[in-house]
Design a protein around this motif. Structure first.
Motif, PDB file in Angstrom:
ATOM      1  N   UNK A 538      14.449 -37.138  29.025  1.00 58.42           N
ATOM      2  CA  UNK A 538      14.609 -36.469  27.730  1.00 58.42           C
ATOM      3  C   UNK A 538      13.768 -35.197  27.626  1.00 58.42           C
ATOM      4  N   UNK A 539      14.302 -34.191  26.952  1.00 61.34           N
ATOM      5  CA  UNK A 539      13.573 -32.938  26.744  1.00 61.34           C
ATOM      6  C   UNK A 539      12.323 -33.142  25.894  1.00 61.34           C
ATOM      7  N   UNK A 540      12.321 -34.181  25.077  1.00 64.56           N
ATOM      8  CA  UNK A 540      11.160 -34.410  24.214  1.00 64.56           C
ATOM      9  C   UNK A 540       9.898 -34.654  25.038  1.00 64.56           C
ATOM     10  N   UNK A 541      10.032 -35.281  26.210  1.00 65.71           N
ATOM     11  CA  UNK A 541       8.864 -35.497  27.063  1.00 65.71           C
ATOM     12  C   UNK A 541       8.325 -34.168  27.586  1.00 65.71           C
ATOM     13  N   UNK A 542       9.221 -33.270  27.946  1.00 62.72           N
ATOM     14  CA  UNK A 542       8.785 -31.953  28.414  1.00 62.72           C
ATOM     15  C   UNK A 542       8.086 -31.197  27.292  1.00 62.72           C
ATOM     16  N   UNK A 543       8.695 -31.223  26.116  1.00 61.26           N
ATOM     17  CA  UNK A 543       8.134 -30.478  24.989  1.00 61.26           C
ATOM     18  C   UNK A 543       6.757 -31.020  24.602  1.00 61.26           C
ATOM     19  N   UNK A 544       6.585 -32.332  24.675  1.00 61.83           N
ATOM     20  CA  UNK A 544       5.276 -32.907  24.382  1.00 61.83           C
ATOM     21  C   UNK A 544       4.229 -32.460  25.383  1.00 61.83           C
ATOM     22  N   UNK A 545       4.618 -32.365  26.651  1.00 60.15           N
ATOM     23  CA  UNK A 545       3.688 -31.899  27.681  1.00 60.15           C
ATOM     24  C   UNK A 545       3.305 -30.446  27.457  1.00 60.15           C
ATOM     25  N   UNK A 546       4.318 -29.625  27.147  1.00 56.66           N
ATOM     26  CA  UNK A 546       4.018 -28.203  26.889  1.00 56.66           C
ATOM     27  C   UNK A 546       3.123 -28.035  25.662  1.00 56.66           C
ATOM     28  N   UNK A 547       3.341 -28.879  24.641  1.00 60.10           N
ATOM     29  CA  UNK A 547       2.540 -28.776  23.418  1.00 60.10           C
ATOM     30  C   UNK A 547       1.075 -29.107  23.676  1.00 60.10           C
ATOM     31  N   UNK A 548       0.818 -29.927  24.683  1.00 60.76           N
ATOM     32  CA  UNK A 548      -0.559 -30.283  25.038  1.00 60.76           C
ATOM     33  C   UNK A 548      -1.199 -29.274  25.983  1.00 60.76           C
ATOM     34  N   UNK A 549      -0.475 -28.200  26.290  1.00 58.41           N
ATOM     35  CA  UNK A 549      -1.049 -27.113  27.088  1.00 58.41           C
ATOM     36  C   UNK A 549      -0.757 -27.181  28.570  1.00 58.41           C
ATOM     37  N   UNK A 550       0.134 -28.063  29.000  1.00 60.91           N
ATOM     38  CA  UNK A 550       0.447 -28.170  30.426  1.00 60.91           C
ATOM     39  C   UNK A 550       1.321 -27.003  30.870  1.00 60.91           C
ATOM     40  N   UNK A 551       1.151 -26.622  32.110  1.00 65.96           N
ATOM     41  CA  UNK A 551       2.013 -25.590  32.685  1.00 65.96           C
ATOM     42  C   UNK A 551       3.329 -26.233  33.125  1.00 65.96           C
ATOM     43  N   UNK A 552       4.255 -25.390  33.562  1.00 62.56           N
ATOM     44  CA  UNK A 552       5.566 -25.900  33.967  1.00 62.56           C
ATOM     45  C   UNK A 552       5.442 -26.847  35.162  1.00 62.56           C
ATOM     46  N   UNK A 553       4.658 -26.456  36.193  1.00 61.57           N
ATOM     47  CA  UNK A 553       4.545 -27.297  37.385  1.00 61.57           C
ATOM     48  C   UNK A 553       3.810 -28.593  37.070  1.00 61.57           C
ATOM     49  N   UNK A 554       2.791 -28.523  36.187  1.00 57.67           N
ATOM     50  CA  UNK A 554       2.109 -29.752  35.788  1.00 57.67           C
ATOM     51  C   UNK A 554       3.068 -30.696  35.065  1.00 57.67           C
ATOM     52  N   UNK A 555       3.925 -30.134  34.235  1.00 56.47           N
ATOM     53  CA  UNK A 555       4.911 -30.950  33.516  1.00 56.47           C
ATOM     54  C   UNK A 555       5.901 -31.587  34.477  1.00 56.47           C
ATOM     55  N   UNK A 556       6.376 -30.792  35.423  1.00 59.57           N
ATOM     56  CA  UNK A 556       7.333 -31.324  36.396  1.00 59.57           C
ATOM     57  C   UNK A 556       6.695 -32.439  37.220  1.00 59.57           C
ATOM     58  N   UNK A 557       5.463 -32.186  37.704  1.00 61.99           N
ATOM     59  CA  UNK A 557       4.820 -33.123  38.625  1.00 61.99           C
ATOM     60  C   UNK A 557       4.383 -34.408  37.922  1.00 61.99           C
ATOM     61  N   UNK A 558       3.887 -34.312  36.674  1.00 60.14           N
ATOM     62  CA  UNK A 558       3.288 -35.474  36.030  1.00 60.14           C
ATOM     63  C   UNK A 558       4.184 -36.147  34.990  1.00 60.14           C
ATOM     64  N   UNK A 559       5.191 -35.432  34.513  1.00 59.93           N
ATOM     65  CA  UNK A 559       6.018 -35.972  33.434  1.00 59.93           C
ATOM     66  C   UNK A 559       7.466 -36.197  33.876  1.00 59.93           C
ATOM     67  N   UNK A 560       8.050 -35.215  34.540  1.00 61.00           N
ATOM     68  CA  UNK A 560       9.482 -35.270  34.856  1.00 61.00           C
ATOM     69  C   UNK A 560       9.759 -36.060  36.132  1.00 61.00           C
ATOM     70  N   UNK A 561       8.996 -35.797  37.185  1.00 63.44           N
ATOM     71  CA  UNK A 561       9.288 -36.433  38.476  1.00 63.44           C
ATOM     72  C   UNK A 561       9.090 -37.954  38.495  1.00 63.44           C
ATOM     73  N   UNK A 562       8.013 -38.502  37.905  1.00 67.92           N
ATOM     74  CA  UNK A 562       7.818 -39.962  37.995  1.00 67.92           C
ATOM     75  C   UNK A 562       9.005 -40.790  37.501  1.00 67.92           C
ATOM     76  N   UNK A 563       9.551 -40.527  36.303  1.00 67.77           N
ATOM     77  CA  UNK A 563      10.713 -41.344  35.897  1.00 67.77           C
ATOM     78  C   UNK A 563      11.993 -41.015  36.654  1.00 67.77           C
ATOM     79  N   UNK A 564      12.009 -39.910  37.402  1.00 66.58           N
ATOM     80  CA  UNK A 564      13.194 -39.531  38.171  1.00 66.58           C
ATOM     81  C   UNK A 564      13.211 -40.137  39.565  1.00 66.58           C
ATOM     82  N   UNK A 565      12.121 -40.773  39.946  1.00 67.32           N
ATOM     83  CA  UNK A 565      12.012 -41.295  41.317  1.00 67.32           C
ATOM     84  C   UNK A 565      13.139 -42.260  41.673  1.00 67.32           C
ATOM     85  N   UNK A 566      13.541 -43.201  40.802  1.00 65.11           N
ATOM     86  CA  UNK A 566      14.641 -44.104  41.185  1.00 65.11           C
ATOM     87  C   UNK A 566      15.926 -43.363  41.539  1.00 65.11           C
TER      88      UNK A 566
END
Length: 658
Positions: A538-566
């Motif tokens: 969901x985009x809401x997870x990305x937006x929450x990460x950005x709101x906390x000050x994360x960069x794009x790569x930090x968001x991808x590595x720590x938020x987007x990739x883990x649930x995408x592993x399966x």
């Protein structure tokens, strides 16, 4: 006060999603560049394939001429006066493809209707994996089954000197095309808006009337794309047609003689490329054949992509507001068209049967069409529905029985000979004795190496397409190149690997050349499955990460990739299954038939299970037991791989709820 993760638009008062902080950190710039390079790998792959094939085909075009090359009626490159005419090869390809579609289209659409509209949830959970398993069976196993069972059956049943013919190739390619047509058609039917079906039923239509006059018209574009992709699957097949069509470069006389042997474009490449002198005109003529084959498949795949894109646009457009009246008109027109589709199908089927000389079959179709028309006019609606549903269920049953029979024949004849010695020894006496241990290890090396190359490139390309760019011309070009790469015949990958890796880069017939060739072939699968996995977050997870000050790569590595592993793992497993079962890409780049020792380096050739089975089945008489045993081992390997992907997918479909 604005919500966390949301920025207020002063002029409109609306709240818009936050974007990542635009910090020009070296790491961010580096990762953006890395993912961009990965994303254009598909474009680079298609470009290099075209360039090297055209470069090696140019001499024959200049010597013979493009028009004489395409219109010549004789292919005989080894005669005193060599002849390079593609008409016999094109005619052979068209005959087996048309024959395959005569079988695959009605059965494929019927199975798609059954799975999406008639089967219960439990039955659907059984049938969909069964169809996926049918798609996962390696083409060389289909070819072996056709050679060992189908060809002999036709020879005995029709009392002909040889069962290797247009008919055998058509039946086998029809079976192989079924999973593609069923899967894409089922997706198209399932994507029809539910309110169309409910509205039809509310107006008093039966379930069958709703399917025939509402659902099928709405899914017509997707079904058309399924048929086009099925044609592409049949045109690009190599190993199976080599094993069952007879490989005679002739034009059947008469043209509709389905018992005549023929040779296809892919079959010619597979048979002659291993024996031709590099640099000869014959060598360049084979690359000319590859160019023609590639252009045909590119046109077919572009047509399918265009149809599917229009379908997607029509679905995302919806039917709301002013568009509701337009959608109603379109549905009404399609419904009118679909009332004539059965008649069109009957006419085309009868014409094909007449042209092929099957007068009795054509007469039976005419009688069945007349009976169906009478039933529709004079029987009550419930009776008509029962008849059509019985017919569709029967066709689904036939397809299921075909799968069961193929598996039963191979396992019943081969399993008794799969012993510890067979799995751990090297082959002896041209494969008649001994085992297949070097082939198992060689297959393992090729698969692992190809995945180690394709997985980082595919994941990186998907990350760039989903996370680092918006939809634009470049992304459309990348996705189109990926789809075209996915539709490229496997034999074309083999020729590209031979001319570029083996000869131009001087790798020789080696493990490394085979790894790279297979990696290029499975790359689109990794890209597509990873892209779908990333989009499911969901985009809401990305937006929450950005709101906390994360960069794009930090968001991808720590938020987007883990649930995408399966999803990524599923794509990797599917790629492993395809790489393990392919023969054509490695037969000119990596493998040898007999090798008692394991490779010492990446530049040594290897044995592989698909190629070993192909040579045993076509060139080594008296090796029946080891043929079946090798097929069993290859099938078990592929079934385990695809079964693992299905289990992972089903597990996370139940577990993940956004």
């Amino acid at each position: 006060m604005p919500l966390l993760g949301v920025r207020k638009n002063v002029t409109s008062g609306l709240h818009t999603p936050l974007k990542p902080l635009q910090r020009r950190r070296p790491l961010e710039l580096t990762m953006h560049a890395v993912w961009f390079i990965c994303a254009i790998s598909s474009i680079i792959g298609i470009f290099f394939i075209l360039i090297f094939l055209l470069y090696d085909a140019a001499p024959v075009f200049m010597d013979t001429g493009i028009i004489p090359f395409l219109s010549g009626e004789r292919w005989d490159p080894t005669s005193v006066m060599p002849k390079y005419g593609l008409v016999p090869l094109i005619v052979g390809t068209l005959l087996v493809t048309i024959g395959a579609m005569v079988f695959a289209v009605p059965f494929g659409i019927a199975c798609a209707i059954y799975i999406s509209e008639m089967a219960g949830p439990r039955m659907r959970k059984i049938l969909k994996p069964a169809i996926e398993l049918l798609a996962g069976i390696p083409s060389v196993v289909y070819g072996f089954f056709g050679l060992a069972v189908l060809v002999k059956f036709l020879q005995d049943a029709l009392s002909v000197p040889s069962g290797e013919s247009v008919l055998a190739g058509s039946i086998l390619l029809g079976i192989m095309s079924l999973p593609t047509i069923i899967s894409v058609s089922e997706d198209a039917i399932s994507s029809v808006p539910r309110y169309l079906k409910e509205g039809s039923l509310a107006l008093g239509a039966t379930h069958w009337q709703t399917i025939a006059r509402v659902i099928l018209p709405a899914a017509l574009s997707g079904i058309t794309a399924a048929i086009i992709l099925g044609i592409g699957r049949a045109v690009g097949e190599t190993m199976a047609v080599i094993m069952v069509t007879g490989n005679a470069a002739i034009i059947p006389e008469p043209l509709w003689n389905i018992l005549s042997p023929v040779r296809t474009l892919t079959g010619t490449l597979g048979i002659e490329m291993g024996e031709v002198a590099v640099g000869s005109l014959h060598y360049h003529a084979l690359f000319g054949v590859a160019v023609v084959l590639l252009l045909i498949t590119l046109i077919i795949n572009l047509a399918a992509l265009t149809v599917m894109k229009r379908l997607k646009n029509s679905q995302t457009g919806g039917c709301s507001g002013k568009g509701l009246f337009t959608c109603a008109m379109i549905t009404d027109r399609l419904s009118g068209i679909m009332t004539h589709v059965p008649l069109i199908i009957y006419v085309l089927l009868v014409l094909c049967l007449f042209l092929m000389g099957l007068w009795e079959g054509a007469l039976c179709i005419l009688v069945l069409a007349a009976i169906a028309r009478l039933i529709d006019q004079y029987c009550v609606r419930q009776t008509v529905q029962k008849i059509w549903f019985s017919l569709i269920a029967g066709m689904m049953g036939i397809v299921t029985l075909i799968l069961i029979f193929i598996l039963y024949d191979i396992f019943s004849n081969g399993l008794p000979y799969v012993t510890i010695d067979f799995l751990t020894e090297s082959p002896r006496n041209l494969g008649r004795g001994g085992g297949i241990f070097p082939a198992i290890i060689g297959t393992f090396y090729l698969v692992i190496g190809s995945i180690l190359i394709a997985l980082p490139l595919g994941i990186g390309a998907a990350i760039y397409l989903v996370e680092y760019t918006k939809e634009n011309v470049l992304t459309q070009i990348i996705r189109t190149a990926t789809d075209l790469l996915n539709g490229t015949p496997s034999i074309v990958f083999g020729l590209f690997g031979f001319t570029f890796l083996v000869l131009f880069l001087n790798f020789g017939i080696s493990l490394l050349a085979g790894m790279i060739t297979l990696a290029l072939m499975v790359l689109p699968t990794v890209i597509r499955t990873t892209e779908e996995a990333l989009r499911s977050v969901p985009d809401s997870l990305r937006e929450g990460s950005y709101a906390l000050g994360a960069t794009r790569w930090q968001t991808v590595r720590r938020v987007v990739l883990p649930p995408s592993v399966p999803g990524i793992i599923t794509g990797a497993i599917l790629s492993i299954g395809r790489a393990a079962g392919e023969t054509a890409p490695i037969m000119f780049t990596a493998v040898v038939f007999m090798q008692r020792r394991l490779p010492d380096s990446l530049f040594d050739p290897v044995m592989a299970l698909p190629y070993h089975l192909f040579i045993l089945a076509t060139n080594v008489p008296g090796a029946r037991n080891n043929q079946y045993a090798t097929a069993v081992v290859l099938l078990i390997l592929v079934i385990m791989i695809y079964g693992g992907a299905i289990v992972i997918r089903n597990y996370y479909d139940k577990k993940v709820r956004w």
